[in-house]
Design a protein around this motif. Structure first.
Motif, PDB file in Angstrom:
ATOM      1  N   VAL A   1     -45.140 -11.309 -30.062  1.00  0.00           N
ATOM      2  CA  VAL A   1     -46.252 -11.389 -29.156  1.00  0.00           C
ATOM      3  C   VAL A   1     -46.361 -10.107 -28.251  1.00  0.00           C
ATOM      4  CG1 VAL A   1     -46.939 -12.657 -26.857  1.00  0.00           C
ATOM      5  CG2 VAL A   1     -46.124 -13.896 -28.601  1.00  0.00           C
ATOM      6  N   TYR A   2     -45.143  -9.708 -28.251  1.00  0.00           N
ATOM      7  CA  TYR A   2     -45.156  -8.088 -27.517  1.00  0.00           C
ATOM      8  C   TYR A   2     -45.815  -7.153 -28.399  1.00  0.00           C
ATOM      9  CZ  TYR A   2     -43.047  -3.657 -26.308  1.00  0.00           C
ATOM     10  OH  TYR A   2     -42.701  -2.512 -25.926  1.00  0.00           O
ATOM     11  N   ARG A   3     -45.388  -6.913 -29.643  1.00  0.00           N
ATOM     12  CA  ARG A   3     -46.198  -6.214 -30.526  1.00  0.00           C
ATOM     13  C   ARG A   3     -47.840  -6.052 -30.616  1.00  0.00           C
ATOM     14  NH1 ARG A   3     -42.731  -2.025 -31.848  1.00  0.00           N
ATOM     15  NH2 ARG A   3     -40.571  -3.148 -31.337  1.00  0.00           N
ATOM     16  N   LEU A   4     -48.089  -7.410 -30.632  1.00  0.00           N
ATOM     17  CA  LEU A   4     -49.645  -7.729 -30.688  1.00  0.00           C
ATOM     18  C   LEU A   4     -50.226  -7.001 -29.384  1.00  0.00           C
ATOM     19  CD1 LEU A   4     -51.960  -8.705 -32.121  1.00  0.00           C
ATOM     20  CD2 LEU A   4     -51.804 -10.868 -31.001  1.00  0.00           C
ATOM     21  N   GLU A   5     -49.544  -7.475 -28.307  1.00  0.00           N
ATOM     22  CA  GLU A   5     -50.251  -7.133 -26.922  1.00  0.00           C
ATOM     23  C   GLU A   5     -50.380  -5.547 -26.517  1.00  0.00           C
ATOM     24  OE1 GLU A   5     -49.717 -10.590 -24.122  1.00  0.00           O
ATOM     25  OE2 GLU A   5     -49.330  -9.118 -22.856  1.00  0.00           O
ATOM     26  N   VAL A   6     -48.943  -4.954 -26.973  1.00  0.00           N
ATOM     27  CA  VAL A   6     -49.207  -3.541 -26.628  1.00  0.00           C
ATOM     28  C   VAL A   6     -49.608  -2.537 -27.716  1.00  0.00           C
ATOM     29  CG1 VAL A   6     -47.025  -3.743 -25.061  1.00  0.00           C
ATOM     30  CG2 VAL A   6     -46.831  -3.329 -27.277  1.00  0.00           C
TER      31      VAL A   6
ATOM     32  N   HIS B   1     -57.547 -11.239 -26.134  1.00  0.00           N
ATOM     33  CA  HIS B   1     -55.952 -10.749 -26.557  1.00  0.00           C
ATOM     34  C   HIS B   1     -55.885  -9.355 -25.660  1.00  0.00           C
ATOM     35  CE1 HIS B   1     -54.399 -13.189 -29.562  1.00  0.00           C
ATOM     36  NE2 HIS B   1     -55.543 -13.121 -30.250  1.00  0.00           N
ATOM     37  N   GLY B   2     -54.663  -9.061 -25.336  1.00  0.00           N
ATOM     38  CA  GLY B   2     -54.147  -7.699 -25.136  1.00  0.00           C
ATOM     39  C   GLY B   2     -54.677  -7.049 -23.943  1.00  0.00           C
ATOM     40  N   LYS B   3     -54.786  -5.858 -24.122  1.00  0.00           N
ATOM     41  CA  LYS B   3     -55.403  -4.930 -23.035  1.00  0.00           C
ATOM     42  C   LYS B   3     -56.553  -4.158 -23.211  1.00  0.00           C
ATOM     43  CE  LYS B   3     -51.472  -2.754 -22.937  1.00  0.00           C
ATOM     44  NZ  LYS B   3     -50.177  -1.805 -22.541  1.00  0.00           N
TER      45      LYS B   3
ATOM     46  N   GLN C   1     -53.754  -4.455 -17.841  1.00  0.00           N
ATOM     47  CA  GLN C   1     -54.318  -5.639 -17.894  1.00  0.00           C
ATOM     48  C   GLN C   1     -54.821  -6.133 -16.591  1.00  0.00           C
ATOM     49  OE1 GLN C   1     -51.298  -8.222 -19.591  1.00  0.00           O
ATOM     50  NE2 GLN C   1     -52.481  -7.891 -21.843  1.00  0.00           N
TER      51      GLN C   1
ATOM     52  N   GLU D   1     -40.903 -10.935 -29.586  1.00  0.00           N
ATOM     53  CA  GLU D   1     -41.222  -9.751 -30.279  1.00  0.00           C
ATOM     54  C   GLU D   1     -42.607  -9.252 -30.775  1.00  0.00           C
ATOM     55  OE1 GLU D   1     -38.820  -7.244 -29.900  1.00  0.00           O
ATOM     56  OE2 GLU D   1     -40.306  -5.865 -30.786  1.00  0.00           O
TER      57      GLU D   1
ATOM     58  N   ARG E   1     -40.442  -3.761 -20.536  1.00  0.00           N
ATOM     59  CA  ARG E   1     -41.401  -4.417 -21.374  1.00  0.00           C
ATOM     60  C   ARG E   1     -42.286  -5.108 -20.597  1.00  0.00           C
ATOM     61  NH1 ARG E   1     -39.884  -7.191 -27.074  1.00  0.00           N
ATOM     62  NH2 ARG E   1     -39.520  -4.968 -27.542  1.00  0.00           N
TER      63      ARG E   1
ATOM     64  N   LEU F   1     -54.398  -6.309 -35.905  1.00  0.00           N
ATOM     65  CA  LEU F   1     -55.074  -7.474 -35.751  1.00  0.00           C
ATOM     66  C   LEU F   1     -56.655  -7.007 -36.455  1.00  0.00           C
ATOM     67  CD1 LEU F   1     -54.989 -10.221 -34.442  1.00  0.00           C
ATOM     68  CD2 LEU F   1     -56.090  -9.142 -32.390  1.00  0.00           C
TER      69      LEU F   1
ATOM     70  N   GLN G   1     -43.966 -12.047 -19.617  1.00  0.00           N
ATOM     71  CA  GLN G   1     -42.632 -11.342 -19.971  1.00  0.00           C
ATOM     72  C   GLN G   1     -41.592 -11.429 -18.566  1.00  0.00           C
ATOM     73  OE1 GLN G   1     -42.555  -9.721 -22.917  1.00  0.00           O
ATOM     74  NE2 GLN G   1     -40.233  -9.730 -22.396  1.00  0.00           N
TER      75      GLN G   1
ATOM     76  N   GLU H   1     -44.821  -2.719 -19.624  1.00  0.00           N
ATOM     77  CA  GLU H   1     -45.659  -2.168 -20.679  1.00  0.00           C
ATOM     78  C   GLU H   1     -46.953  -3.080 -21.000  1.00  0.00           C
ATOM     79  OE1 GLU H   1     -44.362  -0.299 -24.806  1.00  0.00           O
ATOM     80  OE2 GLU H   1     -42.482  -1.114 -23.868  1.00  0.00           O
ATOM     81  N   ARG H   2     -46.596  -4.498 -20.851  1.00  0.00           N
ATOM     82  CA  ARG H   2     -47.458  -5.485 -21.196  1.00  0.00           C
ATOM     83  C   ARG H   2     -48.541  -5.496 -19.969  1.00  0.00           C
ATOM     84  NH1 ARG H   2     -44.938 -11.240 -23.287  1.00  0.00           N
ATOM     85  NH2 ARG H   2     -47.011 -11.455 -23.314  1.00  0.00           N
TER      86      ARG H   2
END
Lengths: 476, 138
Positions: free
Chosen positions: B71-76, A133-135, A195, B69, A187, B104, A244, A190-191
């Protein structure tokens, strides 16, 4: 009603209600798998988009996707009302695969499995490449993003994260021209920030492999591949940035469909006429995402090289880097006439044949290298594009084995311990990922890659060079 | 997997979520609960509320936009939305939603999600409420 007519052991015509035809590359077993989901319905809908040139095509690894099927190929002519569709590229823009060839052999490394040097190597890679997940902290931050989006892999090489020679072995030199940063949302930025240099999850992986078999001695020698050589195959894309970009432009093009004169059977097929401001904006943002993905694979390459040097004292060079999910303007010959077409490959790989001017001079007479990974724990292939591929599929082949079992079904029917036991018995080390992901990406969830590859080879779309088998897997 | 008011739907490569509730807010609440279970690997409860404005012009856009939204909140931010506490009236700026959630869990072993898709999307009225089906790319 659509109707299927087999043309030969590898090709099937999908006859469409309006009288047109789509093309499926599959044997009977693979075709039966495609008929079990909505893959062929989706292909028929692609064939109805405006400005299509030639048939819409499904490769042998095709299965149901969104908008286009995964494993779909279609070309559109801007001079004939042709469109570009973000749904024909997918969310993971320029998801792709890169092969590194090392200067060590597997045999002398000794023990396989846990406790051996390959386990150490997998752990050294995992320490350097964030997964899931994520960054995470990767040393590449928000301030670097503009350079990443404009220059792709060259940005990373310019930062000392790679070698100049790497770029010649990446499709399009690792940089797609025309990246438009104004077409990228805040957005998406930001994502994407944080990454670059991360693997992500799902079906992404870094796999240490050995060359099990050489199928074309001369081509393998030219690509620098030999039996028992240790190689590394890595699979990732444009991460949250690309996701995105696709989300933003599908939404905007879906809203604009009426104004653009398009009737959409599925909003995931949202599209814009090539040359329109909307198409230009998408293609500019898509190019930025493609460059993000190439930079990402380049940074990961650098980290893998560090791990190889630390654990095995090995060096590695890039054999090739293929993109799976892109729409590119390309020159093709159609009925004797040269035309510029927007070729969509979604879960498909470019496979230009010998002599193509976009290939590096040292490989031009061979054809473009093509990398076809199997599922976790099974074989992968190195192949070459052919003249037949240029004539029939806009120079395209399959991108992998292709799923055959849903994630839900895989979780219900398989156990993580069972999957791990089978991989351990085969001497394959697994690191990273989750137990849930292990089951979802188990070999049983995918088609037989040998069967898939036999179709593209039998149809003459690819010339097989080498078969690779796994030693250690770092899962996303 | 299934939970209170939601269940996963099979897709060859990805995952669908079907959610139902007596009204749109309740169905969206169950949809977000199902999404959280996918992202975290198991059902998760959260109590922290965050207001968001979803760029949406109709109910279908609201469903896709709300999933995106989350997915975005979790990722950032690493913040996992687990439900919908409130749903306002749509305005020119979008659709106001009050999300419920939590960070999370560090030991979460879920499936990363790229985005919501329009393929197979439906928002329909049935006897006793609203039923939503949406597929996410994983």
């Amino acid at each position: 009603m659509t109707k299927l007519d087999r043309i030969d052991p590898w090709r099937v015509a999908l006859r469409l209600p309006g009288g047109g035809e789509a093309r499926v590359y599959a044997d009977d077993t693979l075709l039966a798998a495609m008929r079990r989901d909505r893959c062929l319905d989706q292909l028929a809908r692609v064939a109805a988009l405006p400005g299509l040139v030639g048939p819409a095509m499904a490769m042998p690894d095709a299965h149901q996707g969104y908008g286009f099927p995964i494993g779909g190929v279609a070309a559109f002519d801007p001079e004939d009302g042709g469109v570009v569709s973000p749904g024909g590229v997918g969310f993971d823009i320029n998801c792709g695969v890169r092969l590194l060839a090392t200067d060590v052999e597997a045999g002398p490394l000794g023990a396989r499995g846990d406790g051996g040097p390959l386990a150490d190597l997998a752990e050294a890679v995992l320490r350097r490449v964030p997964v899931g997940h994520g960054k995470r902290r990767t040393g590449v931050g928000r301030a670097d993003l503009a350079g990443v989006l404009r220059d792709g892999a060259a940005w990373a090489v310019g930062r000392g994260l790679g070698e100049e020679a790497d770029l010649a072995r990446v499709e399009s030199g690792g940089r797609l021209a025309g990246a438009d940063l104004d077409a990228v949302s805040a957005r998406a930025r930001e994502r994407g920030a944080g990454q670059v240099g991360t693997l992500g999850g799902g079906n992404h992986f870094i796999e240490v492999q050995r060359v099990e078999r050489v199928l074309d001695e001369e081509a393998a020698r030219r690509l620098g591949l030999a039996v028992d050589q240790v190689v590394v195959l890595l699979h990732t894309g444009s991460r949250g940035f690309g996701h995105q970009v696709c989300t933003d432009h599908v939404r905007e093009l879906g809203r604009a469909a009426g104004r653009l004169g398009l009737r959409l059977p599925d909003r995931q097929l949202a599209a814009a006429p090539l040359g329109s401001p909307e198409a230009r904006a998408y293609l500019g943002a898509m190019a930025a995402a493609a460059n993000f993905a190439w930079a990402n694979r380049q940074v990961i390459t650098h980290r893998v090289r560090e791990a190889l040097a630390e654990v095995l004292g090995a060096r590695a060079r890039v054999v090739w880097d293929v993109a799976h999910n892109l729409a590119k303007m390309e020159t093709h010959r159609v009925d004797g006439r040269v035309r510029r077409l927007c070729v969509h490959r979604k879960g498909a790989t470019r496979a230009f044949g010998p002599g193509h001017p976009e290939l590096p001079p040292e490989l031009r007479d061979l054809g473009q290298p093509v990398l076809i990974p199997g599922s976790m724990g099974t074989a992968s292939y190195v192949a070459l594009g052919t003249e037949t591929a240029m004539a029939e599929t806009w120079g395209s082949v399959c991108h992998g084995a292709g799923r055959v079992r849903s994630r839900t079904a895989a979780r219900k029917e398989l156990s993580p311990d069972g999957v791990l036991r089978r991989l351990a018995r085969a001497g394959v080390v697994v690191r990273g990922g989750s137990r849930r992901g292990l089951v979802e990406e188990a070999p049983e969830a995918y088609k037989d890659v040998d069967r898939v590859v036999a179709v593209v080879a039998g149809a003459g779309l690819a010339r097989l060079v080498a078969r690779l088998v796994p030693l250690a897997v770092v899962k996303g | 997997m299934a939970g209170n008011g939601w269940r996963f739907l099979a897709h060859t490569a990805d995952v669908g979520i079907e959610a139902r509730g007596p009204d749109l807010r309740a169905a969206l609440d169950r949809l977000v609960a199902g999404l959280a279970a996918l992202l975290a690997g198991a059902p998760v409860e959260g109590a922290e509320e965050r207001p968001v404005l979803v760029d949406a012009r109709d109910r279908e856009e609201l469903v896709v936009g709300l999933v995106d939204e989350c997915v975005y909140r979790l990722e950032v931010d690493g913040w996992l939305a687990t439900g919908v506490a409130g749903l306002g009236a749509p305005g020119p700026g979008g659709w106001p939603v009050r999300l419920r959630g939590r960070p999370l869990p560090p030991d979460a072993e879920g499936t990363p999600v790229k985005a919501a898709t329009w393929g197979g999307l439906s928002v329909r009225e049935e006897a006793g409420g609203v039923v939503i089906a949406v597929y996410v790319d994983t």
